[in-house]
Design a protein around this motif. Sequence first.
Motif, PDB file in Angstrom:
ATOM      1  N   ALA A 192       1.026  -1.301   0.221  1.00  0.00           N
ATOM      2  CA  ALA A 192      -0.454  -0.439   0.287  1.00  0.00           C
ATOM      3  C   ALA A 192       0.830   1.279   0.194  1.00  0.00           C
ATOM      4  N   GLU A 193       2.175   1.146   1.250  1.00  0.00           N
ATOM      5  CA  GLU A 193       2.710   2.442   0.901  1.00  0.00           C
ATOM      6  C   GLU A 193       3.925   3.068  -0.378  1.00  0.00           C
ATOM      7  N   ALA A 194       3.868   1.608  -1.065  1.00  0.00           N
ATOM      8  CA  ALA A 194       4.577   1.778  -2.577  1.00  0.00           C
ATOM      9  C   ALA A 194       3.912   2.100  -3.063  1.00  0.00           C
ATOM     10  N   ARG A 195       2.487   2.022  -3.213  1.00  0.00           N
ATOM     11  CA  ARG A 195       1.634   2.133  -4.607  1.00  0.00           C
ATOM     12  C   ARG A 195       1.206   3.463  -4.365  1.00  0.00           C
ATOM     13  N   ALA A 196       0.776   4.227  -2.999  1.00  0.00           N
ATOM     14  CA  ALA A 196       0.583   5.482  -2.884  1.00  0.00           C
ATOM     15  C   ALA A 196       1.835   6.087  -3.522  1.00  0.00           C
ATOM     16  N   GLY A 197       2.974   5.566  -2.978  1.00  0.00           N
ATOM     17  CA  GLY A 197       4.900   6.796  -3.274  1.00  0.00           C
ATOM     18  C   GLY A 197       4.985   6.853  -4.964  1.00  0.00           C
ATOM     19  N   LEU A 198       4.687   5.159  -5.633  1.00  0.00           N
ATOM     20  CA  LEU A 198       4.261   4.922  -7.493  1.00  0.00           C
ATOM     21  C   LEU A 198       2.536   6.102  -7.852  1.00  0.00           C
ATOM     22  N   GLY A 199       2.540   6.735  -7.183  1.00  0.00           N
ATOM     23  CA  GLY A 199       1.243   7.334  -8.125  1.00  0.00           C
ATOM     24  C   GLY A 199       0.370   6.103  -8.633  1.00  0.00           C
ATOM     25  N   LEU A 200       0.011   5.295  -7.441  1.00  0.00           N
ATOM     26  CA  LEU A 200      -0.697   3.860  -8.356  1.00  0.00           C
ATOM     27  C   LEU A 200      -1.829   4.141  -7.316  1.00  0.00           C
ATOM     28  N   ARG A 201      -2.887   3.402  -7.337  1.00  0.00           N
ATOM     29  CA  ARG A 201      -4.596   3.381  -6.707  1.00  0.00           C
ATOM     30  C   ARG A 201      -3.385   2.185  -5.969  1.00  0.00           C
ATOM     31  N   ASP A 202      -4.730   1.094  -5.249  1.00  0.00           N
ATOM     32  CA  ASP A 202      -4.064   0.412  -4.150  1.00  0.00           C
ATOM     33  C   ASP A 202      -5.079  -0.798  -4.436  1.00  0.00           C
ATOM     34  N   ASP A 203      -6.610  -0.312  -6.007  1.00  0.00           N
ATOM     35  CA  ASP A 203      -7.850  -1.316  -6.086  1.00  0.00           C
ATOM     36  C   ASP A 203      -6.795  -1.850  -7.082  1.00  0.00           C
ATOM     37  N   LEU A 204      -6.397  -1.082  -7.681  1.00  0.00           N
ATOM     38  CA  LEU A 204      -6.522  -2.236  -9.006  1.00  0.00           C
ATOM     39  C   LEU A 204      -4.925  -3.283  -9.016  1.00  0.00           C
ATOM     40  N   PRO A 205      -4.622  -4.063 -10.093  1.00  0.00           N
ATOM     41  CA  PRO A 205      -3.959  -4.741 -10.580  1.00  0.00           C
ATOM     42  C   PRO A 205      -1.919  -4.264 -11.220  1.00  0.00           C
ATOM     43  N   VAL A 206      -1.085  -4.322 -10.981  1.00  0.00           N
ATOM     44  CA  VAL A 206      -0.315  -3.466 -11.737  1.00  0.00           C
ATOM     45  C   VAL A 206       0.680  -4.545 -11.986  1.00  0.00           C
ATOM     46  N   ILE A 235      -5.767  -1.808 -15.661  1.00  0.00           N
ATOM     47  CA  ILE A 235      -4.307  -2.531 -15.340  1.00  0.00           C
ATOM     48  C   ILE A 235      -3.738  -1.308 -15.580  1.00  0.00           C
ATOM     49  N   GLN A 236      -3.235  -0.779 -14.008  1.00  0.00           N
ATOM     50  CA  GLN A 236      -1.634   0.223 -13.604  1.00  0.00           C
ATOM     51  C   GLN A 236      -0.663  -0.269 -14.228  1.00  0.00           C
ATOM     52  N   VAL A 237       0.309   0.553 -14.754  1.00  0.00           N
ATOM     53  CA  VAL A 237       1.278   0.218 -15.467  1.00  0.00           C
ATOM     54  C   VAL A 237       2.354   0.818 -15.096  1.00  0.00           C
ATOM     55  N   LEU A 238       3.293   0.961 -14.515  1.00  0.00           N
ATOM     56  CA  LEU A 238       4.282   1.217 -13.514  1.00  0.00           C
ATOM     57  C   LEU A 238       6.166   0.991 -14.606  1.00  0.00           C
ATOM     58  N   HIS A 239       6.154   1.778 -16.020  1.00  0.00           N
ATOM     59  CA  HIS A 239       6.845   1.780 -16.809  1.00  0.00           C
ATOM     60  C   HIS A 239       8.076   1.872 -16.397  1.00  0.00           C
ATOM     61  N   ALA A 240       9.769   1.307 -16.394  1.00  0.00           N
ATOM     62  CA  ALA A 240      10.918   2.347 -16.749  1.00  0.00           C
ATOM     63  C   ALA A 240      11.098   1.911 -17.982  1.00  0.00           C
ATOM     64  N   THR A 241      11.231   3.069 -18.666  1.00  0.00           N
ATOM     65  CA  THR A 241      11.756   2.711 -19.959  1.00  0.00           C
ATOM     66  C   THR A 241      13.219   3.421 -20.237  1.00  0.00           C
ATOM     67  N   VAL A 338      -0.403 -10.892 -22.056  1.00  0.00           N
ATOM     68  CA  VAL A 338      -0.809 -10.009 -20.126  1.00  0.00           C
ATOM     69  C   VAL A 338      -2.007  -9.173 -19.869  1.00  0.00           C
ATOM     70  N   VAL A 339      -2.743  -9.059 -20.315  1.00  0.00           N
ATOM     71  CA  VAL A 339      -3.783  -8.502 -19.618  1.00  0.00           C
ATOM     72  C   VAL A 339      -4.821  -9.629 -19.358  1.00  0.00           C
ATOM     73  N   PRO A 340      -4.940 -10.818 -19.848  1.00  0.00           N
ATOM     74  CA  PRO A 340      -5.552 -11.864 -18.983  1.00  0.00           C
ATOM     75  C   PRO A 340      -4.520 -12.276 -17.976  1.00  0.00           C
ATOM     76  N   LEU A 341      -3.541 -12.126 -18.410  1.00  0.00           N
ATOM     77  CA  LEU A 341      -2.403 -13.057 -16.690  1.00  0.00           C
ATOM     78  C   LEU A 341      -2.984 -11.657 -15.519  1.00  0.00           C
ATOM     79  N   LEU A 342      -2.852 -11.136 -16.053  1.00  0.00           N
ATOM     80  CA  LEU A 342      -3.114  -9.484 -14.700  1.00  0.00           C
ATOM     81  C   LEU A 342      -4.296  -9.513 -14.545  1.00  0.00           C
TER      82      LEU A 342
END
Length: 376
Positions: A192-206, A235-241, A338-342
């Motif tokens: 929960a702390e990590a998602r909040a700090g990265l700008g992500l919601r806590d209620d959806l897959p990442v 599906i939320q995404v954290l993308h390190a490019t 990817v979408v079905p897995l998440l």
Amino acid sequence: ARSVPQQEDIHAMTPDRPSRILLAGGGTAGHVSPLLALADCLRRRDPGVEILALGTSEGLEARLVPERGYDFATIPKVPLPRKPSGDLVRLPVNLRRAVAAAGRAIEQVDAQVVVGFGGYVSTPAYLAARKAGVPIVIHEQNARAGIANKVGARFTDHVGVTFPGTKLAGARVIGMPLRPEIVALDREATRAEARAGLGLRDDLPVLLVTGGSLGAKRLNDAFAASVAMLRDAGIQVLHATGAGKDFVALGGDESVPYVVMPYVDRMDLAYAAADAVVCRSGANTVCELTAVGLPGVYVPLPIGNGEQRLNAADVVAAGGGRLVEDALVTPDWVRSAVVPLLLDREATTDMARRAAAMGERHGDARLADLVRAAVR
């Protein structure tokens, strides 16, 4: 390769503990990360230990090693060519210069032992150590050993490898030395702390997407073209490019975050936030994901000697990851695979459990024990 029993840091204050050590490795994060993990472990055992790291002036190590508080010395970069080229013609002169520089570094710290992690830096260090009569310890990260460590293994009985299938004479399986923040990570407690700090919601897959410190064009292109589709699927995404390769994520349901960053400084928080990862299968990445129990969809680098495919082989066979060819990574693949897995919580939970069963968190302590044994 033969296994070593699991053990924590032990014998930290024995009279024969090594106190002056040269660590040789660099060029990529795959070499620098385990070097720093070992250095940190040795310092925890003995805060007075003298450590000098050897690298090149243009590698990641030139920045990362001093930032971590360790002394750093450079030698000329000496590629070991796999086929006839100009580098092969210049090799004798270049190698002599590098060996001489490595010898000076050994004298500078009055090293009791030289520890090499492969790559351009290690061959000169092994040759200089052999000439000086200093014990050598080798750690091979990849499932398929590189040229430098194949050369160095001829000079020592103290060889540690990450994967059981690695073919180096006399090697012992000790795992990968990992960063303390990865070893200590509790994903559930930190999520929960990590998602909040990265700008992500806590209620959806990442989903975490990363091609490593340099990025991966194939992954970047496929996912940049899939932003709207992933958002609309919830599906939320954290993308390190990778540095200089970030983009603006547009389209789809903008209440579903798609966070783009060139580089993630706190990968432990990225791992805590994620439910699955799409990534290359460098040895360090595979070992970190299994250590923290994260499902990986591995896309081996399509060049090189094939070691990335081998790195992921065991965890994929155990059901803790999936493997896909680089050429197949397209927006259509993101939609169909990817979408079905998440969206399948049961599947990602099962993969996470299987990945964790393959994980090893004590590689740094085991390598530190190997260093001590070499000094004794």
